[in-house]
Each structure stands twice: as structure tokens, then as C-alpha cells.
Design an enzyme around this catalytic site. Structure first.
Site, PDB file in Angstrom:
ATOM      1  N   CYS A 237      -2.664  13.028   0.377  1.00  0.00           N
ATOM      2  CA  CYS A 237      -1.538  12.355  -0.284  1.00  0.00           C
ATOM      3  C   CYS A 237      -0.212  12.883   0.267  1.00  0.00           C
ATOM      4  O   CYS A 237       0.155  14.042   0.039  1.00  0.00           O
ATOM      5  CB  CYS A 237      -1.676  12.598  -1.795  1.00  0.00           C
ATOM      6  SG  CYS A 237      -0.167  12.431  -2.752  1.00  0.00           S
TER       7      CYS A 237
ATOM      8  N   CYS B 261       2.352  14.207  -2.195  1.00  0.00           N
ATOM      9  CA  CYS B 261       1.903  15.496  -2.748  1.00  0.00           C
ATOM     10  C   CYS B 261       2.310  16.636  -1.829  1.00  0.00           C
ATOM     11  O   CYS B 261       2.812  17.670  -2.284  1.00  0.00           O
ATOM     12  CB  CYS B 261       0.377  15.525  -2.889  1.00  0.00           C
ATOM     13  SG  CYS B 261      -0.285  14.330  -4.050  1.00  0.00           S
TER      14      CYS B 261
END
Ligand code: ZN
Length: 144
Positions: free
Chosen positions: A67, A70
Site C-alpha cells: 500500500c 501506508c
């Protein structure tokens, strides 16, 4: 006054006198630092124990290596952990390593920040935010 804190390394419950919070308290079982100005990678089992036991606010970043947002937020999360050292503990849970976490916490998108305080979820935020935003979000969550 003492705070109950679960060790984020081994899950063991510890009691820490409030005047020792800033003095680098360590887990009586495994010796890991209980309070540190950086996020700790934790397992789902440890998170369950810590969210139930902790008497300091606990902030968890549910993330995954694939991600992009993230990974972008990771250094911001670490900065916020440093800023709030001794006031809140910061943990990271890898949703790829612990896929059951997604169902348990109703995760629809990551990164997802969840704040816990004395056994209850107090707030959650999805999407990447900066360190100052994390700090102010958490202060509001704690009612400070
Ligand atoms: Zn420990």
C-alpha cells in the site's frame, strides 16, 4: 498511581508507576521497553491484549507493504510517536501477516488508524495523514 500496560513485544501485562513512565520502563517478562518514542510492530494477539489492558492511549496503524499511502505515512506515524512519547503508545499491525484483523476491526481501506483507550475504540481515521494531523487527531480523541 500506576498504569497498566501490555508489553507490545510479548503481550505480558505490566504495571508502571506514573512517575516511572518517562524513565524507560521495561517489561518484567521479556525486558522490552514498554514506553518508547517509536512505533512497535505487533501481532494481532498482542493488539487484543493491549487494547483491553492499556491505561495509556494506544494508536494502531493497520497497514500493508503493497500500500503506497501506508508507506508514505510510515515516517509521519513515527514522528507522531516521538512527539507523544509517554502520552500514547504507537503500534503497527501488518494486515497481510494478520488478515483476520481486517474482519475483526472492520477495515475497508488502509492505512487505517484506530485509537484505543481503556478497552474501548475511541476514534478511527482512514487515509494517510501527516504527523501534526495525527497528533491533533489523537488529542481530540483523548478529549485533551
Ligand atoms: Zn514483554
Amino acid at each position: 498511581m500506576a498504569f497498566k500496560l501490555a508489553c507490545l513485544a510479548c503481550g505480558q501485562g505490566n504495571r508502571v508507576a506514573d512517575d516511572k513512565l518517562g524513565a524507560g520502563p521495561k517489561c518484567g517478562t521479556c525486558g522490552a521497553k514498554l514506553v518508547k518514542g517509536e512505533p512497535t510492530e505487533i501481532s494481532l494477539d498482542t493488539l487484543k491484549k493491549a487494547q483491553a489492558l492499556d491505561e495509556l492511549p494506544l494508536v494502531v496503524d493497520l497497514w500493508a507493504a503493497w500500500c503506497g499511502p501506508c508507506r508514505m505515512m510510515a515516517p509521519e506515524f513515527a514522528k507522531a510517536a516521538k512527539t507523544l512519547e509517554g502520552k500514547a503508545r504507537f503500534a503497527k499491525l501488518d494486515t497481510e501477516a494478520y488478515p483476520q484483523a481486517s474482519q475483526r476491526y472492520g477495515v475497508r481501506g488502509i492505512p487505517l488508524l484506530i485509537a484505543f483507550s481503556e478497552g474501548r475504540e475511541t476514534k478511527r481515521h482512514s487515509g494517510a495523514i501527516s504527523a501534526p494531523q495525527i497528533v491533533s487527531w489523537l488529542s481530540n480523541a483523548a478529549g485533551a
